[in-house]
Structure formats: structure tokens, C-alpha cells
Design an enzyme around this catalytic site. Structure first.
Site, PDB file in Angstrom:
ATOM      1  N   GLU A  96       0.363   8.654 -26.694  1.00 19.03           N
ATOM      2  CA  GLU A  96      -0.126   8.708 -25.318  1.00 19.03           C
ATOM      3  C   GLU A  96       1.028   8.159 -24.496  1.00 19.03           C
ATOM      4  OE1 GLU A  96      -3.304   6.641 -22.320  1.00 19.03           O
ATOM      5  OE2 GLU A  96      -2.031   5.525 -23.654  1.00 19.03           O
ATOM      6  N   ASP A 133      -1.521   4.149 -28.362  1.00 24.54           N
ATOM      7  CA  ASP A 133      -1.915   3.797 -26.997  1.00 24.54           C
ATOM      8  C   ASP A 133      -0.705   3.287 -26.212  1.00 24.54           C
ATOM      9  OD1 ASP A 133      -4.277   3.266 -25.195  1.00 24.54           O
ATOM     10  OD2 ASP A 133      -3.499   1.226 -25.295  1.00 24.54           O
TER      11      ASP A 133
HETATM   12  C1  NOJ Z   1      -5.049   3.933 -22.546  1.00 26.60           C
HETATM   13  C2  NOJ Z   1      -6.458   4.060 -23.042  1.00 26.60           C
HETATM   14  O1  NOJ Z   1      -6.768   5.419 -23.192  1.00 26.60           O
HETATM   15  C3  NOJ Z   1      -7.336   3.372 -22.034  1.00 26.60           C
HETATM   16  O2  NOJ Z   1      -8.702   3.598 -22.281  1.00 26.60           O
HETATM   17  C4  NOJ Z   1      -7.009   1.903 -22.039  1.00 26.60           C
HETATM   18  O3  NOJ Z   1      -7.746   1.260 -21.012  1.00 26.60           O
HETATM   19  C5  NOJ Z   1      -5.518   1.654 -21.795  1.00 26.60           C
HETATM   20  N1  NOJ Z   1      -4.686   2.546 -22.548  1.00 26.60           N
HETATM   21  C6  NOJ Z   1      -5.146   0.234 -22.168  1.00 26.60           C
HETATM   22  O4  NOJ Z   1      -5.154   0.060 -23.553  1.00 26.60           O
END
Ligand code: NOJ
Length: 544
Positions: free
Chosen positions: A277, A212
Site C-alpha cells: 500500500e 501497510d
Molecule cells: C492504511 C490502512 O488501510 C488504514 O486503515 C490505517 O488507518 C492506516 N494505514 C494506518 O495504519
């Protein structure tokens, strides 16, 4: 119903290169205990469904101990399961069953920030300014005569300032919600902790991690201002995966972290992988996250952002394929996830949106590389646009008025009444209500129904797995000049050629010369030696 695939498509170690990964948004997938919230037991019960669907792996969104302020992306204990979702014993049982069915498990790792309920943060609050406990986060004194202004001009991705002031006068940084304080990744204890967390889940058998905010952990030295704020310009500094050079994203030192993680992943057998990500300004900068000494993949979101036109898709596909050459890893194709409006709705909603979504699925599944499906897209679920505000739980909703809840409504499995088999027989709850129209979209309603979106996905996934031209992560994409508004490309292996044709021209199109159709998103009409492909439809043709 399709049979489970027993032969891996690529060598064990490289399984992720051509994998179809199914994203499970845990709280909305299946509820085994009737409390209205999906859980690990629910996933375990539904594994045969996923095996029969024909996916290779599951990515599970966070199920760790958490106050659930941001759907579990606020982790209070990285080594335990939140009671809402079950226990470590449930996790072990689930992964054992998944592996027995040939399904791999990727878990979400949230290293940029913890929950404010994490023991490190509560210790930091208790210990006060200047304490070693505060060094593990990004605490700072404010500006202004009495420190009454935030330390810099950074803004939260969820809206508002990225700093919150404490009663003792100090401020702490949170790029997301105030309940998600950012960690200080220059602190050795933070690094050691996450290396240990990786090992904890690798020891439990996970096959990979989705990282993440993988580009966010290191902030520029001195925490310099961005230089503009949304208050003065009306332009937000950053959105989730927005593009722009920022002192809190994509700093060079973040790569040291992944260079330390890779040997840990590689020390386990079976090809343990990580997908970032990550946002980076250019393909070259994104490429730096990927490679034999860093991560295996990074999501490419441009495909998701393509508009419904042949030119737009052709451009993003060509760019993504060129990028995959730069990064040395196959592209990750994505149409939807838990942060974005479902693509049925993005493509126009209703009948038009569904037609296009089905065509887009055939387009995506014919491309080389790995594909990430978001739960429910195989049912053709649209975004739920009319959720009552009082039920919305996305923390961003309170700060910006934008909500991601509409793509997180629980999956309809069966039955005549909401929540459509989401929980055990008789349970009437689901944490967000499914609309009445979803009765016809349930798994049971679509199973065995000719022409249903579920059967389309099952057929396409079976062919993708079995057909020599599609079963490989590599292989050139050869564009065919099929006519204006048509996208057509072939992939071949040995003597087999598979051609995917998508009709974005706005009129029915005559297709000739690519062989016989093996799957189509809408009914084809045979005409002379060829076929007519309806508007907003796609088909795969085979020639041997
Ligand atoms: C990306 C995640 O996909 C999302 O759902 C989240 O709110 C943010 N990162 C913060 O962790």
C-alpha cells in the site's frame, strides 16, 4: 452455484499475477462467538462461500493483539491473535481449511508504527529521554524556549499535529493516531524484529503480506519541515495515499528494507508475495517498490478514483497498463476498500449507483492483472451514511470529522432482522448496526436469485477463471471504437475473443459484431443481429 476451481491459472509461483483477492475486514465479516465482532472462526465457517464465489485468495486486515484504536492497525503484539478475533490455534485451523479449499491467505503487516500499548513503547515511556528504549521510536525535543512547540511542522494523516508531548517534556512522532507511534526504521533492532515477524507468519503458512503504509517507514534525515501547515493554508499536508512530495514518505532508503525482505519471502516455497500500500509521486517512483529484488505488487488506486465517464476510465486504464509495463508486474485493480466510501455510493448511490457498480465490476474483472474485491461489494452494499456519531469508531472521525465506518458495517448473511446472520443464531449484536434495507441484500436473499449482484459476481468470476482470454494476467487490451460514451475492449487467446462493453453514454446503445453475450450487468435486448445495452450497464461478448 459455481464450482470451485481446481486448476491454478498461472504457475504456482506466480499465482498472484491474475488472482482475484477478496479483502476480509475481519471485524465485520462473520462472527462465530456472538460478541458482535467478526473473528477468525467466522471466516473459517464462511470459507466455502468464498470458494464458491470464485476468488483465489483472501487478504485479512489486522487480527493481531491490539487495543483496536484504529481497527487493529495499532498492533501491540505482532505474533499473536487478539482474543477478540480468536487465537493462534484458530488462525492455524482457518488457514489449513482455506488451503484445503484452494484459497490462499494474505495477512496485513503494519511496520510503520506500533500500538502505544506495544511493550517497546511502554518500555520507552518508562525509560525516559535519552534511553536506548527511546531509540526504537522517533522521540525528539521540542522547539521554543522550553521545548513547548513540536519538533517540526508535520501533520498527522488523521488530522492535527503528528507529534504528542509527554509529561517528561519530549515529543514522539505519530503519522496517524497518537496511539500509533512511528518506529525508527534506522534502528537495527526494528529491522531484525520485522524480519522475524515475517518468518513467524510464513512459517504458519501465509501466502503473502499486504504492507501497510509501505512508503512511510523511513523519514528524511534531520526531520525537516514540510513548509506549510493546514492551519495556515487550509490545505492538508497529506491524506491517506495523497500525492505530494513529503519528508516522511517515499524516501530512497525505504527500498533497503524491501531488498532485505525479498530473500526471506523467496526462501519459502509456493510463491509467497507482498503487495505494497504505497504512494509515490510518479509511476517511475512507484515502480521502484516492485521487482525481483523488492515487492511483487503495489496497489494502484487511480481506477478507484476514476469518475463515471468513458474518458476517465479509459485514461486510468491506459495509464495503469503502461505503468504495469514499467514495473514489470500486472496492475492491481481496486474499486473499494476499508478506507474508502463504497463505490455504489461514490457512483451516485441508490439504483443508479448500484447499476454503475455492477457495470464497473464487469469492467474491472475483464482487465488483465489481479483484482482486489472488498467484502460486500459482491452484494452491492452501499456506504452506510447515517450511522449515529456515537457509534463511529474511526479515530480520524474525532480529529477531522471524516469517518471510514460507513464502509465497515458487518456483512448481512441471512434472515429478516439485523444483524442478518452476522453472528450465530439468536445473537442480536453487531459492532455497527446494519440498516433495515440490507435484509434484501443478504447472501441468502441473493443466492440463486436471477439478476442479483451476488449471482453476477459469481458468473463473472467463473467466466474469468475459465475463459482462455481472461484467465491470463497478461494479454493485450485491444480498444474497440464502439461509439461515444462507450468503452469497449477485447482480449483474446487462441481463437477465443472476449469483448467487454460498458455503456457510459447516458442513452441505450446498440452493440453489434462482438459475438454472443456471456454475462451482462443489466438485461440486454436482442435487436436484429445485435443487442441493445442499457444505460450504465456492461456486458461481455464472446466470439470464437
Ligand atoms: C492504511 C490502512 O488501510 C488504514 O486503515 C490505517 O488507518 C492506516 N494505514 C494506518 O495504519
Amino acid at each position: 452455484m459455481t464450482a470451485a476451481h481446481s486448476t491454478p491459472r498461472t504457475s504456482d509461483h506466480d499465482w498472484w499475477r491474475a488472482a482475484v483477492v477478496y479483502q476480509v475486514y475481519v471485524r465485520s465479516f462473520a462472527d462465530s462467538d456472538g460478541d458482535g465482532v467478526g473473528d477468525l472462526g467466522g471466516i473459517r465457517q464462511r470459507l466455502p462461500y468464498l470458494r464458491d464465489l470464485g476468488v483465489d485468495a483472501l487478504w485479512l486486515t489486522p487480527f493481531y493483539t491490539s487495543p483496536q484504536i484504529d481497527g487493529g492497525y495499532d498492533v501491540a503484539d505482532y505474533r499473536d491473535v487478539d482474543p477478540l478475533f480468536g487465537s493462534l490455534t484458530d488462525f492455524d485451523a482457518m488457514i489449513t481449511d482455506a488451503h484445503a479449499l484452494g484459497l490462499r491467505i494474505i495477512v496485513d503487516l503494519v511496520p510503520n508504527h506500533t500500538s502505544s500499548a506495544h511493550s517497546w513503547f511502554t518500555a520507552a515511556l518508562a525509560a525516559g529521554p535519552g534511553s536506548p528504549e527511546r531509540q526504537r521510536y522517533l522521540f525528539a525535543d521540542g522547539r521554543g524556549v522550553n521545548g513547548e512547540l513540536p519538533p517540526n511542522d508535520w501533520e498527522s494523516i488523521f488530522g492535527g499535529p503528528a507529534w504528542t508531548r509527554l509529561p517528561d517534556g519530549q515529543w514522539y512522532l505519530h503519522l496517524f493516531d497518537p496511539a500509533q507511534p512511528d518506529l525508527n526504521w534506522r534502528h537495527p533492532q526494528v529491522r531484525a524484529e520485522f524480519e522475524d515477524v515475517l518468518r513467524f507468519w510464513l512459517d504458519r503458512g501465509v501466502d503473502g503480506f499486504r504492507i501497510d503504509v509501505a512508503h512511510g517507514m523511513i523519514k528524511a534525515e534531520g526531520l525537516p519541515d514540510v513548509g506549510f501547515s493546514s492551519m495556515t493554508t487550509g490545505r492538508r499536508q497529506s491524506e491517506l495515499l495523497g500525492k505530494g512530495r513529503l519528508p516522511y514518505f517515499d524516501q530512497d532508503e525505504v527500498h533497503d528494507i524491501y531488498r532485505a525482505w525479498r530473500p526471506i519471502l523467496d526462501s519459502y516455497p509456493g510463491g509467497r508475495m507482498a503487495v505494497a500500500e504505497a504512494w509515490a509521486e510518479t509511476p517511475q517512483r512507484l515502480a521502484r517498490y516492485i521487482g525481483p529484488d523488492e515487492l511483487h505488487q503495489a496497489f494502484s488506486f487511480d481506477f478507484l478514483d476514476a469518475t463515471w465517464s468513458a474518458d476517465s476510465f479509459r485514461k486510468v486504464i491506459d495509464t495503469a497498463l503502461a505503468e504495469s509495463t514499467i514495473v514489470g508486474a500486472p496492475t492491481t485493480w481496486v474499486l473499494s476498500n476499508h478506507d474508502r466510501q463504497r463505490h455504489v455510493t461514490r457512483y451516485g448511490d441508490g439504483e443508479v449507483g448500484l447499476r454503475r457498480a455492477r457495470a464497473a465490476a464487469l469492467l474491472m474483472l475483464a482487465l488483465p492483472g489481479s483484482t482486489y474485491l472488498y467484502q460486500g461489494e459482491e452484494l452491492g452494499l452501499p456506504e452506510v451514511l447515517d450511522l449515529p456519531d456515537a457509534l463511529r469508531q474511526d479515530p480520524a472521525f474525532l480529529r477531522t470529522g471524516e469517518s471510514r465506518d460507513g464502509c465497515r458495517v458487518p456483512i448481512p448473511w441471512s434472515g429478516e432482522l439485523a444483524p442478518y446472520g452476522f453472528g450465530p443464531a439468536g445473537s442480536a449484536l453487531s459492532w455497527l448496526p446494519a440498516p433495515a434495507t440490507w435484509r434484501a441484500l443478504s447472501v441468502a436473499a441473493q443466492t440463486g436469485t436471477p439478476g442479483s449482484t451476488l449471482e453476477l459476481y459469481r458468473a463473472a468470476l467463473r467466466i474469468r477463471h475459465e475463459h482462455p482470454a481472461l484467465a491470463t494476467a497478461a494479454g493485450p487490451v485491444t480498444w474497440q471504437e464502439a461509439g461515444p460514451g462507450l468503452l469497449a475492449f477485447s482480449r483474446c487467446a487462441d481463437d477465443a475473443v472476449l469483448t467487454c462493453v460498458v455503456n457510459l453514454s447516458g442513452a441505450p446503445a446498440r452493440i453489434d459484431g462482438y459475438g454472443h453475450p456471456v454475462v451482462a450487468s443489466a438485461d440486454l435486448t436482442a435487436q436484429d443481429a445485435g443487442h441493445v445495452l442499457p444505460v450504465d450497464a456492461a456486458a461481455w461478448f464472446e466470439r470464437r
